[in-house]
Design an enzyme around this catalytic site. Structure first.
Site, short mmCIF file in Angstrom:
data_model
loop_
_atom_site.label_atom_id
_atom_site.label_comp_id
_atom_site.label_asym_id
_atom_site.label_seq_id
_atom_site.Cartn_x
_atom_site.Cartn_y
_atom_site.Cartn_z
N ALA A 194 42.15 43.42 37.70
CA ALA A 194 40.73 43.73 37.82
C ALA A 194 40.35 44.63 36.65
O ALA A 194 41.20 45.29 36.07
CB ALA A 194 40.46 44.44 39.14
N GLY A 249 45.27 42.10 39.88
CA GLY A 249 44.42 40.97 40.23
C GLY A 249 44.82 39.69 39.52
O GLY A 249 44.53 38.59 40.00
N GLU A 258 47.50 38.27 41.60
CA GLU A 258 46.85 37.80 42.83
C GLU A 258 46.06 36.52 42.57
O GLU A 258 46.03 35.62 43.42
CB GLU A 258 45.93 38.91 43.37
#
Ligand code: CAA
Length: 259
Positions: free
Chosen positions: A66, A109, A112
């Site tokens: 992120a 992220g 992920e």
């Protein structure tokens, strides 16, 4: 969205290809990049000429997580009012298979995001990890949930708690996080090759398989098996199931009509 600035979109036969293209920030998943990515995924998902999608980054990074700079000054209420992880819901809604071709960093992220895809291929220099703890937060896009299922509790704990221990491509392969490791310059081609195999299958049946495998993450075995059996029965409502079995018996290749 029409003009993408942070992704490159292309097509190879029946395969849609999305390349994350924010190299200066190692493809950090900011609002604009994730919105563009989900938009492009949705367009491929509703395009009848596309059977599967390949998602990739560049040699240095699939995605380094992120966007920390975008989140730095945020308060709890900012996060509640404007969910920076809403893109994860967008990806989960895609019916067509997505293959992640990972070169370089897949951190936070980024790891992920790879795990939100249906198949992961890694380039030899790929690095997978969940370093959120180093910046005082935790994985928020499935890291503590999907990583456990992919590599087991002890490894997932080690990775998420230490913030320092990552998996290289080989370790990720041995642990079962990725399906294969290839030279960096071959991993996208390998993903496209598999995506073409998938694209040659019946599209509605492919969607049922993806849906059923993903269902196994959500429910206990008993209900998963029941769900799978119903979907299996459902395939008998399709033309393609009839054609597939007929072609086998007649010793010829099936011609799927996606019906
Ligand atoms: N967010 C914003 N910018 C990032 C970024 C991120 N996650 N990762 C890298 N960048 C930026 C850097 O700030 C740098 O920008 P400047 O040139 O403007 O300084 C540029 O990308 C290149 O990065 P580095 O100079 O740091 O490159 P490096 O090769 O020295 O290090 C790295 C590479 C180890 C991946 C390092 O960049 C790094 O540790 N990145 C952060 C990884 C991380 O913590 N990810 C988790 C984010 S939180 C999260 O993802 C929450 C969630 O669960 C959804």
């Amino acid at each position: 969205i029409n003009n993408y600035e942070m992704i490159l979109v292309s097509q190879n036969a029946n395969v849609g290809i999305i390349q994350l293209n924010r190299p200066a920030a190692l493809n950090a998943l900011c609002k604009q990049l994730t919105a563009e990515m989900v938009d492009a995924l949705n367009k491929f998902d509703s395009n009848p000429n596309i059977g599967a999608i390949v998602l990739t980054g560049n040699n240095r990074a699939f995605a380094a997580g992120a966007d920390i700079k975008q989140m730095g000054d945020r308060k709890l209420t900012d996060m509640l009012n404007d969910d920076v992880l809403d893109w994860t819901v967008g990806i989960r809604a895609i019916r067509k298979p997505i293959i992640a071709a990972v070169n370089g960093y897949a951190l936070g992220g980024g790891c992920e995001l790879a795990m939100l895809c249906d198949i992961i291929y890694a380039g030899e220099k790929a690095v997978f990890g969940q370093p959120e703890i180093n910046i005082g937060t935790i994985p928020g896009a499935g890291g503590t949930q999907r990583l456990v299922k992919a590599v087991g509790k002890s490894k997932a704990m080690e990775i998420c708690l230490s913030g320092k221990i990552n998996l290289n491509a080989e370790q990720a392969h041995i642990a079962g996080l990725v399906s294969g490791v290839y030279p960096a310059d071959k991993v996208v081609a390998k993903a496209i090759q598999t995506a073409k195999l998938i694209s040659a299958q019946s599209m509605p049946i492919v969607a049922l398989v993806k849906n059923s495998v993903n269902h196994s993450f959500e429910v206990p075995l008993e209900s998963g098996l029941e769900y799978e059996r119903r979907l299996f029965q459902l395939t008998f409502g399709t033309e393609d199931r009839r054609e597939g079995m007929k072609a086998f018996i007649e010793k010829r290749k099936p011609k799927f009509a996606n019906l």
